[in-house]
Design an enzyme around this catalytic site. Structure first.
Site, PDB file in Angstrom:
ATOM      1  N   GLU A  90      17.331   0.718  10.461  1.00 49.75           N
ATOM      2  CA  GLU A  90      17.615   1.158   9.096  1.00 49.75           C
ATOM      3  C   GLU A  90      16.597   0.610   8.096  1.00 49.75           C
ATOM      4  OE1 GLU A  90      20.155  -0.002   5.870  1.00 49.75           O
ATOM      5  OE2 GLU A  90      21.788   0.956   6.961  1.00 49.75           O
TER       6      GLU A  90
ATOM      7  N   SER B 160      22.938  -3.821   7.677  1.00 47.97           N
ATOM      8  CA  SER B 160      22.928  -3.133   8.983  1.00 47.97           C
ATOM      9  C   SER B 160      21.491  -2.957   9.438  1.00 47.97           C
ATOM     10  CB  SER B 160      23.547  -1.744   8.858  1.00 47.97           C
ATOM     11  OG  SER B 160      24.883  -1.837   8.459  1.00 47.97           O
TER      12      SER B 160
ATOM     13  N   ARG C  29      21.409   7.277   4.684  1.00 49.63           N
ATOM     14  CA  ARG C  29      20.442   6.169   4.509  1.00 49.63           C
ATOM     15  C   ARG C  29      19.006   6.702   4.405  1.00 49.63           C
ATOM     16  NH1 ARG C  29      24.728   4.203   4.137  1.00 49.63           N
ATOM     17  NH2 ARG C  29      25.418   2.125   4.784  1.00 49.63           N
TER      18      ARG C  29
END
Ligand code: EPU
Length: 345
Positions: free
Chosen positions: A341, A245, A171
């Site tokens: 995130e 997320s 990510r």
């Protein structure tokens, strides 16, 4: 083709509520929508906006707006998609950064170029996909990446970056680090390997194989399975505001993991190739009792504790307050600091 006679699409004091998947209220000092590379260069050359700080917005599916954005928000709406070339070992597909990601996945499958099916239904735009190296069900963008074009926001020059230059991580990429706010991704090229090999190692897909008694699904079936899995556990941002997320799955040392397993044998964890261990953040949050809970109008999704949602009219501050409370309780119980995130502004 860009038409120099058409003025740049510039909106002062523009609402960003419709431009972020959390549906959070915030204003941009200036919003500029760019439809071509030439438009990006016109932003760079603009006497006033050229020198101002910039924030680059794709589909807005990975940001949390906690305040008004005192920058020039550049909304990338560059369209177009095509097969660039067909090689013996791959299809090379190119798409404009403003194309919706899921539509590209569906289109490549319809054309008979499989390879993106595990990445179905991920919200956001094609240009945002490399920024956070989107990933799901055993495939990351980096696994299907060829190269991208970007325009440098200082010099106005176009550059092409290959995978190594993008510095993809979990990510993560150079666009969240050294190049954040400094260059606009305009076009992305994907490499879809031939012959197609399904990626079916993820637990949820293995479950689908045994449920359906189909151990050899074609790409279309994998696509349908991934869509069904996502719809069952992730909220549709068009209905319930969210940014996917909210935390990354934390990576710990084997010693730390042994310690945690000693106390909580059920913990969901995955060994990594380098010996470290990735823990399921959703499990950690769930174990702390957060699933379905709310702080103000921000909440933890009932079916997946890793996803924070806007229950209607939430502010970015409420989302961040909830996120902090979750971080504190996970740290208190497991000694692990969860890292958000999405980009928090
Ligand atoms: N779990 C719980 N309780 C929960 C949520 C999860 O116990 O409330 C457990 C699940 O039972 C499962 C494990 O945690 O055993 C992992 O859950 P899941 O398979 O749903 O995946 P994830 O680790 O929560 C990651 C990605 C998702 C991606 C899925 C599938 C991150 C931060 N998230 O989620 O990506 O779709 O795997 O590959 O890596 C996103 O980045 O926005 C995103 C949705």
């Amino acid at each position: 083709m860009p038409n120099a006679a058409v003025p740049l699409d510039i909106q002062p004091r523009a609402s960003l509520r419709e431009h972020n998947s959390f549906g959070l209220p915030a204003l941009a000092r200036t919003l500029i929508r760019v439809h071509s590379e030439a438009d990006v260069r016109r932003v760079v050359d603009h006497p006033q906006h050229g020198v101002a700080p910039k924030f680059i917005l794709g589909g807005g599916s990975n940001i949390v707006l906690t305040r008004d954005v005192e920058a020039v928000v550049v909304k990338v709406e560059i369209g177009g998609r095509r097969l660039l070339r067909e090689q013996a070992d791959a299809w090379i597909v190119e798409a404009g950064a403003g194309e919706p990601w899921h539509a590209l996945v569906a289109w490549t499958l319809e054309q008979g170029w499989p390879g993106l099916e595990n990445l179905a239904l991920i919200p956001g735009s094609v240009g945002a996909a490399p920024v956070q190296n989107i990933g799901a069900y055993g495939v990351e963008l980096a696994d299907r990446f060829h190269s991208l074009d970007a325009v440098d926001l200082v010099t106005g020059r176009s550059v092409t970056l290959d995978a190594a230059m993008c510095r993809f991580g979990y990510r993560d990429s150079v666009f969240k680090q050294a190049l954040a706010g400094k260059s606009v991704i305009t076009r992305v090229r994907l490499r879809l390997p031939r012959p197609w090999q399904p990626v079916l190692g993820y637990l949820d897909l293995e479950r689908k194989m045994s449920e359906t008694g189909n151990p050899r699904p074609d790409a279309r079936t994998v696509f349908d399975w991934v869509c069904a899995i996502r719809r069952a556990k992730l909220p549709d941002p068009a209905v319930i505001g969210n940014a996917g997320s909210f935390f990354k799955n934390p990576v710990v040392s084997p010693e730390q993991c042994r310690d945690i397993i000693g106390r909580d044998p059920e913990i969901v964890h995955y060994p990594m190739p380098d010996g470290s261990v990735k823990l399921a953040a959703g499990w950690l949050i769930d174990a702390c009792g957060w699933k379905g809970k709310s702080v103000g109008r921000a909440g933890v999704y009932e079916r997946q504790a890793l996803v924070l949602v806007n229950r209607g009219g939430a502010s970015g501050a409420e989302v961040v307050t909830l996120a902090r409370a979750i971080q504190e309780s996970v740290y208190g119980r497991f000694g692990i600091r969860l890292e958000p995130e999405p980009i928090i502004l």
